[in-house]
Design a protein around this motif. Sequence first.
Motif, PDB file in Angstrom:
ATOM      1  N   THR A 171      13.605   1.341 -44.134  1.00 21.85           N
ATOM      2  CA  THR A 171      13.223   2.286 -43.086  1.00 21.85           C
ATOM      3  C   THR A 171      12.217   3.297 -43.610  1.00 21.85           C
ATOM      4  N   VAL A 172      12.476   3.836 -44.788  1.00 27.66           N
ATOM      5  CA  VAL A 172      11.551   4.815 -45.367  1.00 27.66           C
ATOM      6  C   VAL A 172      10.195   4.172 -45.645  1.00 27.66           C
ATOM      7  N   SER A 173      10.205   2.936 -46.135  1.00 29.86           N
ATOM      8  CA  SER A 173       8.947   2.237 -46.410  1.00 29.86           C
ATOM      9  C   SER A 173       8.140   2.040 -45.126  1.00 29.86           C
ATOM     10  N   ALA A 174       8.841   1.696 -44.035  1.00 30.11           N
ATOM     11  CA  ALA A 174       8.151   1.522 -42.749  1.00 30.11           C
ATOM     12  C   ALA A 174       7.596   2.848 -42.241  1.00 30.11           C
ATOM     13  N   LEU A 175       8.326   3.939 -42.480  1.00 32.20           N
ATOM     14  CA  LEU A 175       7.830   5.255 -42.079  1.00 32.20           C
ATOM     15  C   LEU A 175       6.562   5.603 -42.853  1.00 32.20           C
ATOM     16  N   LEU A 176       6.528   5.298 -44.139  1.00 32.37           N
ATOM     17  CA  LEU A 176       5.332   5.573 -44.925  1.00 32.37           C
ATOM     18  C   LEU A 176       4.144   4.755 -44.430  1.00 32.37           C
ATOM     19  N   ASP A 177       4.400   3.554 -43.962  1.00 36.11           N
ATOM     20  CA  ASP A 177       3.313   2.749 -43.392  1.00 36.11           C
ATOM     21  C   ASP A 177       2.740   3.427 -42.152  1.00 36.11           C
ATOM     22  N   ARG A 178       3.596   4.051 -41.347  1.00 40.19           N
ATOM     23  CA  ARG A 178       3.116   4.802 -40.170  1.00 40.19           C
ATOM     24  C   ARG A 178       2.251   5.982 -40.606  1.00 40.19           C
ATOM     25  N   VAL A 179       2.690   6.672 -41.655  1.00 37.71           N
ATOM     26  CA  VAL A 179       1.921   7.819 -42.155  1.00 37.71           C
ATOM     27  C   VAL A 179       0.556   7.355 -42.649  1.00 37.71           C
ATOM     28  N   ARG A 180       0.531   6.249 -43.380  1.00 38.63           N
ATOM     29  CA  ARG A 180      -0.744   5.722 -43.889  1.00 38.63           C
ATOM     30  C   ARG A 180      -1.679   5.330 -42.756  1.00 38.63           C
ATOM     31  N   ALA A 181      -1.106   4.775 -41.686  1.00 38.97           N
ATOM     32  CA  ALA A 181      -1.938   4.378 -40.551  1.00 38.97           C
ATOM     33  C   ALA A 181      -2.571   5.595 -39.874  1.00 38.97           C
ATOM     34  N   LEU A 182      -1.846   6.712 -39.861  1.00 41.76           N
ATOM     35  CA  LEU A 182      -2.373   7.930 -39.250  1.00 41.76           C
ATOM     36  C   LEU A 182      -3.423   8.606 -40.126  1.00 41.76           C
ATOM     37  N   ARG A 183      -3.245   8.524 -41.443  1.00 39.04           N
ATOM     38  CA  ARG A 183      -4.175   9.181 -42.377  1.00 39.04           C
ATOM     39  C   ARG A 183      -4.547   8.216 -43.494  1.00 39.04           C
ATOM     40  N   PRO A 184      -5.395   7.238 -43.197  1.00 39.59           N
ATOM     41  CA  PRO A 184      -5.757   6.261 -44.229  1.00 39.59           C
ATOM     42  C   PRO A 184      -6.521   6.866 -45.406  1.00 39.59           C
TER      43      PRO A 184
END
Length: 255
Positions: free
Chosen positions: A36-49
């Motif tokens: 779950t945490v890894s998927a959340l970090l992927d969302r963060v990366r998508a917002l601020r590449p």
Amino acid sequence: MPSQLSLVPPPATRRPAPPALVVVAHGSRDPRALSTVSALLDRVRALRPDVPVHLGHIELNAPLLPDTLAALGDTEAVLVPLLLSRGYHVKRDIPEMAAASPARTHLAAPLGPHPLLVDALQARLTEAGWGRTPQRTSAVVLAAAGSRDPDAKTDTGRTAHLLAARLGVPVIPAYASAATPTVETAVRTLLARGRRHIALASYFTAPGRFATECARKAPWIAAAPLGTHPSMADLVLHRYEEALAKAAYRELASA
């Protein structure tokens, strides 16, 4: 020749890379927590590449925070606790690990309390079936992990107050350990007030033992943990930018 050279644009100046964002998770033996945490970090990366995003755990999971910071060397980094309130980890563990590392770190505030968390809590409750019963008979237990630190209890209470204002029903915070009331006590209190439809809002960032135990005690519906709700990614980035703004202000004030 000089006139021709003047037509050549000057080389573009490269903007410095933004500081790294290190999300600091607690760690859990439940494998769903890490995914779950890894998927959340992927969302963060998508917002601020443009922002380098890393993960470090306080305990139980790799990578541990000291290892993540060591790998960054002496670069600048903002540590954002994936924690919902102040407490021992925020006040002691994370600052001590940061101080022992070579990285130039800024410590962000924990995620809560904040209205974006209320957005996520409301959405999770709605997914579980909230809103189908009269307000006069409905209520919510906000189930959190718990801490002996009084500031942690204050922060959770503020989130409960914000959620109550949003939903228009009583919301009582309750704890899985180290603090009172328990979920069972909170449920009994609400039943005594005539609230028959009592939902449990899971005030946890990811699935784990405490979240599972609390959900089993729900007398009606139990919402899922906050997880990868879009507001969580927005809030992580908000805390990152907030910490950088405070660091810039301190630098100007000391100049």
